[in-house]
Motif scaffolding. Structure first.
Motif, PDB file in Angstrom:
ATOM      1  N   ASP A 233       0.803  -1.227   0.000  1.00  0.00           N
ATOM      2  CA  ASP A 233       0.000   0.000   0.000  1.00  0.00           C
ATOM      3  C   ASP A 233       0.837   1.279   0.000  1.00  0.00           C
ATOM      4  OD1 ASP A 233      -2.281  -1.493  -0.010  1.00  0.00           O
ATOM      5  OD2 ASP A 233      -2.635  -1.357   2.154  1.00  0.00           O
ATOM      6  N   LEU A 234       2.148   1.144   0.078  1.00  0.00           N
ATOM      7  CA  LEU A 234       2.970   2.360   0.023  1.00  0.00           C
ATOM      8  C   LEU A 234       2.744   3.027  -1.326  1.00  0.00           C
ATOM      9  CD1 LEU A 234       6.231   0.773   1.446  1.00  0.00           C
ATOM     10  CD2 LEU A 234       4.852   2.519   2.596  1.00  0.00           C
ATOM     11  N   PRO A 235       2.602   4.343  -1.351  1.00  0.00           N
ATOM     12  CA  PRO A 235       2.309   5.001  -2.625  1.00  0.00           C
ATOM     13  C   PRO A 235       3.377   4.682  -3.675  1.00  0.00           C
ATOM     14  CG  PRO A 235       2.190   6.549  -0.789  1.00  0.00           C
ATOM     15  CD  PRO A 235       2.728   5.275  -0.245  1.00  0.00           C
ATOM     16  N   ILE A 236       2.936   4.121  -4.784  1.00  0.00           N
ATOM     17  CA  ILE A 236       3.892   3.602  -5.762  1.00  0.00           C
ATOM     18  C   ILE A 236       4.781   4.689  -6.361  1.00  0.00           C
ATOM     19  CG2 ILE A 236       2.244   3.666  -7.711  1.00  0.00           C
ATOM     20  CD1 ILE A 236       3.983   0.674  -8.000  1.00  0.00           C
TER      21      ILE A 236
ATOM     22  N   ARG B  68       3.790  13.857 -13.656  1.00  0.00           N
ATOM     23  CA  ARG B  68       2.432  13.598 -14.161  1.00  0.00           C
ATOM     24  C   ARG B  68       2.146  12.097 -14.299  1.00  0.00           C
ATOM     25  NH1 ARG B  68       2.374  17.662 -19.007  1.00  0.00           N
ATOM     26  NH2 ARG B  68       4.010  18.879 -18.049  1.00  0.00           N
ATOM     27  N   HIS B  69       2.420  11.359 -13.237  1.00  0.00           N
ATOM     28  CA  HIS B  69       2.161   9.916 -13.168  1.00  0.00           C
ATOM     29  C   HIS B  69       2.915   9.103 -14.220  1.00  0.00           C
ATOM     30  CE1 HIS B  69      -0.836  11.250 -10.399  1.00  0.00           C
ATOM     31  NE2 HIS B  69      -1.553  11.833 -11.330  1.00  0.00           N
ATOM     32  N   LYS B  70       4.046   9.655 -14.691  1.00  0.00           N
ATOM     33  CA  LYS B  70       4.832   8.920 -15.685  1.00  0.00           C
ATOM     34  C   LYS B  70       6.317   9.065 -15.390  1.00  0.00           C
ATOM     35  CE  LYS B  70       2.033   8.686 -19.782  1.00  0.00           C
ATOM     36  NZ  LYS B  70       2.281   8.395 -21.155  1.00  0.00           N
TER      37      LYS B  70
ATOM     38  N   HIS C 133      11.354   8.442 -23.994  1.00  0.00           N
ATOM     39  CA  HIS C 133      10.099   9.177 -23.872  1.00  0.00           C
ATOM     40  C   HIS C 133       9.332   8.451 -22.772  1.00  0.00           C
ATOM     41  CE1 HIS C 133       6.572  11.405 -25.161  1.00  0.00           C
ATOM     42  NE2 HIS C 133       5.900  10.296 -24.937  1.00  0.00           N
ATOM     43  N   PRO C 134       8.897   9.149 -21.719  1.00  0.00           N
ATOM     44  CA  PRO C 134       8.327   8.414 -20.582  1.00  0.00           C
ATOM     45  C   PRO C 134       7.209   7.446 -20.974  1.00  0.00           C
ATOM     46  CG  PRO C 134       8.591  10.710 -20.036  1.00  0.00           C
ATOM     47  CD  PRO C 134       8.862  10.593 -21.510  1.00  0.00           C
ATOM     48  N   SER C 135       7.493   6.152 -20.914  1.00  0.00           N
ATOM     49  CA  SER C 135       6.452   5.197 -21.293  1.00  0.00           C
ATOM     50  C   SER C 135       5.996   4.333 -20.132  1.00  0.00           C
ATOM     51  CB  SER C 135       6.915   4.335 -22.470  1.00  0.00           C
ATOM     52  OG  SER C 135       8.254   3.982 -22.356  1.00  0.00           O
ATOM     53  N   LEU C 136       6.567   4.595 -18.963  1.00  0.00           N
ATOM     54  CA  LEU C 136       6.102   3.856 -17.796  1.00  0.00           C
ATOM     55  C   LEU C 136       5.108   4.749 -17.055  1.00  0.00           C
ATOM     56  CD1 LEU C 136       8.153   1.543 -15.622  1.00  0.00           C
ATOM     57  CD2 LEU C 136       6.751   3.224 -14.473  1.00  0.00           C
ATOM     58  N   SER C 137       3.911   4.220 -16.832  1.00  0.00           N
ATOM     59  CA  SER C 137       2.928   5.071 -16.156  1.00  0.00           C
ATOM     60  C   SER C 137       2.426   4.407 -14.885  1.00  0.00           C
ATOM     61  CB  SER C 137       1.777   5.419 -17.095  1.00  0.00           C
ATOM     62  OG  SER C 137       1.099   4.250 -17.466  1.00  0.00           O
ATOM     63  N   PHE C 138       1.982   5.257 -13.965  1.00  0.00           N
ATOM     64  CA  PHE C 138       1.517   4.790 -12.664  1.00  0.00           C
ATOM     65  C   PHE C 138       0.010   4.937 -12.592  1.00  0.00           C
ATOM     66  CE2 PHE C 138       5.844   6.252 -12.220  1.00  0.00           C
ATOM     67  CZ  PHE C 138       6.443   5.195 -11.570  1.00  0.00           C
ATOM     68  N   LYS C 139      -0.619   3.924 -12.043  1.00  0.00           N
ATOM     69  CA  LYS C 139      -2.046   3.998 -11.814  1.00  0.00           C
ATOM     70  C   LYS C 139      -2.235   4.164 -10.314  1.00  0.00           C
ATOM     71  CE  LYS C 139      -5.579   2.300 -14.522  1.00  0.00           C
ATOM     72  NZ  LYS C 139      -6.001   1.227 -15.399  1.00  0.00           N
ATOM     73  N   VAL C 140      -2.508   5.379  -9.908  1.00  0.00           N
ATOM     74  CA  VAL C 140      -2.559   5.680  -8.478  1.00  0.00           C
ATOM     75  C   VAL C 140      -3.709   4.922  -7.806  1.00  0.00           C
ATOM     76  CG1 VAL C 140      -2.776   7.522  -6.776  1.00  0.00           C
ATOM     77  CG2 VAL C 140      -1.465   7.912  -8.847  1.00  0.00           C
ATOM     78  N   SER C 141      -4.841   4.799  -8.502  1.00  0.00           N
ATOM     79  CA  SER C 141      -6.004   4.150  -7.888  1.00  0.00           C
ATOM     80  C   SER C 141      -5.717   2.691  -7.555  1.00  0.00           C
ATOM     81  CB  SER C 141      -7.204   4.249  -8.831  1.00  0.00           C
ATOM     82  OG  SER C 141      -6.891   3.616 -10.059  1.00  0.00           O
TER      83      SER C 141
ATOM     84  N   ALA D 153       6.662  -4.240 -18.726  1.00  0.00           N
ATOM     85  CA  ALA D 153       6.949  -4.391 -17.297  1.00  0.00           C
ATOM     86  C   ALA D 153       5.769  -3.835 -16.505  1.00  0.00           C
ATOM     87  CB  ALA D 153       8.226  -3.621 -16.941  1.00  0.00           C
ATOM     88  N   SER D 154       5.363  -4.579 -15.476  1.00  0.00           N
ATOM     89  CA  SER D 154       4.221  -4.101 -14.696  1.00  0.00           C
ATOM     90  C   SER D 154       4.215  -4.754 -13.331  1.00  0.00           C
ATOM     91  CB  SER D 154       2.912  -4.430 -15.417  1.00  0.00           C
ATOM     92  OG  SER D 154       2.744  -5.834 -15.448  1.00  0.00           O
ATOM     93  N   GLY D 155       3.452  -4.173 -12.426  1.00  0.00           N
ATOM     94  CA  GLY D 155       3.331  -4.755 -11.099  1.00  0.00           C
ATOM     95  C   GLY D 155       3.044  -3.710 -10.047  1.00  0.00           C
ATOM     96  N   GLY D 156       3.300  -4.099  -8.795  1.00  0.00           N
ATOM     97  CA  GLY D 156       3.061  -3.207  -7.670  1.00  0.00           C
ATOM     98  C   GLY D 156       4.368  -2.748  -7.047  1.00  0.00           C
TER      99      GLY D 156
END
Ligand SMILES: [Zn+2]
Length: 304
Positions: free
Chosen positions: A11-14, A27-29, A39-47, A58-61
């Motif tokens: 649950d730590l803010p990613i 901006r979440h990237k 070019h920033p291609s990794l994005s964060f989903k805060v929700s 690449a993906s995960g928590g």
């Protein structure tokens, strides 16, 4: 480690975790560290508290991000996250991960690595970093048994051995010598990179000063300036074992004084206050204006 505690790490803010790792989030990237990204291609989903790269997949928590970025196994990644966020995890119960399978980690195999440090060898990049940039004393570099190597991709690494007080190799930190390249650090499996330069404690004479620095490079600078020094890891929380070592310092050497030049910023002062709880007599020294850490002070002001 209980499920409940694992959830705290998840649950730590990613985005905060990404920043602690050294990624620049905007901006979440951010630039994806797992492929050559410009070019920033990794994005964060805060929700959902997750990350995803739309190029390399690449993906995960939070825990996945730390594992992948620092090349650490599950357990060490959890320990890193806990240390960075002032959480304490219980080692004995750390047997089952959240999805229910057992996590067993191989211990550090010192016999695989010891020979690298018997005849240290510094490649051109390492010599430039240590002697031209950091202006370190060659005797310090020899004492610390720093060595270097190149991986299959030709990336030069500085290899930093960690010894316990008895001089036994307990871990290795590899530092990327390409400026700005990622990952910055790599640790062989099971490496225990807690307090750095512990063998120096055996050389302390009564009445002597011991300096505590944050991270290896400030420690090398402090040693090059002629002081005895140890370094604590950049993680702001020490493990229980590290705390015990620090506490025993003033217990066993009554005339020893312990000193610190905190980094000239808020985390630096916070770290000083944390250490002062363990070492109430810790002496605060102020870096001059314009020097953010002791390493910089040393290269700018002390060594010419
Ligand atoms: Zn990617």
């Amino acid at each position: 480690m209980e499920k409940y505690e694992l959830q705290k790490l998840r649950d730590l803010p990613i985005e905060g975790v990404a920043e602690r790792l050294g990624l620049q989030v905007s901006r979440h990237k951010c630039l994806c560290p797992f492929h050559a990204d410009n070019h920033p291609s990794l994005s964060f989903k805060v929700s959902k508290n997750t990350y995803r790269c739309f190029v390399c997949g690449a993906s995960g928590g939070t825990i996945d991000l730390v594992m992948k970025y620092l090349n650490k196994p599950f357990r060490e990644a959890c320990q890193w996250l806990a240390d960075e966020n002032n959480l304490i995890i219980n080692d004995d119960r750390f047997k089952v991960n959240g999805s229910g399978f057992k996590v067993k980690e191989k211990p550090f195999d010192a016999s695989r690595y010891e020979r690298f440090f018997e005849r240290p060898w510094l490649n051109e990049e390492a010599r430039r970093f240590l002697f031209d940039e950091r202006r370190l004393d060659p005797r310090v570099v020899r004492w610390c048994r720093l060595t270097s190597w190149k991986d299959k991709q030709g990336v030069p690494w500085l290899q930093i051995p960690y010894y316990n007080r008895e001089g036994k190799l307990v871990g290795i930190q590899n530092r990327n010598l390409v400026r700005g390249a990622l990952p910055r650090f790599r640790f062989p499996q099971g490496s225990q990179c807690g307090i750095y330069n512990l063998p120096v404690l055996n050389l302390l004479r009564p009445g002597e000063q011991l300096f505590i620095t944050e991270g290896c490079s400030d420690c090398w600078a402090m040693l090059s300036a002629g002081h005895k020094a140890i370094a604590i890891p950049s993680a702001t929380l020490l493990t229980k074992k590290d705390v015990e070592i620090l506490e025993s310092l003033t217990m066993n050497h009554e005339s020893l004084t312990v000193h610190m030049y905190p980094d000239r910023d808020e985390p630096g002062e916070r770290l000083f206050l944390q250490l002062q709880k363990v070492l109430p007599s810790l002496v605060h020294h102020q870096l001059p204006l314009g020097c953010k850490d002791f390493g910089e002070y040393y290269t700018l002001k002390i060594k010419h």
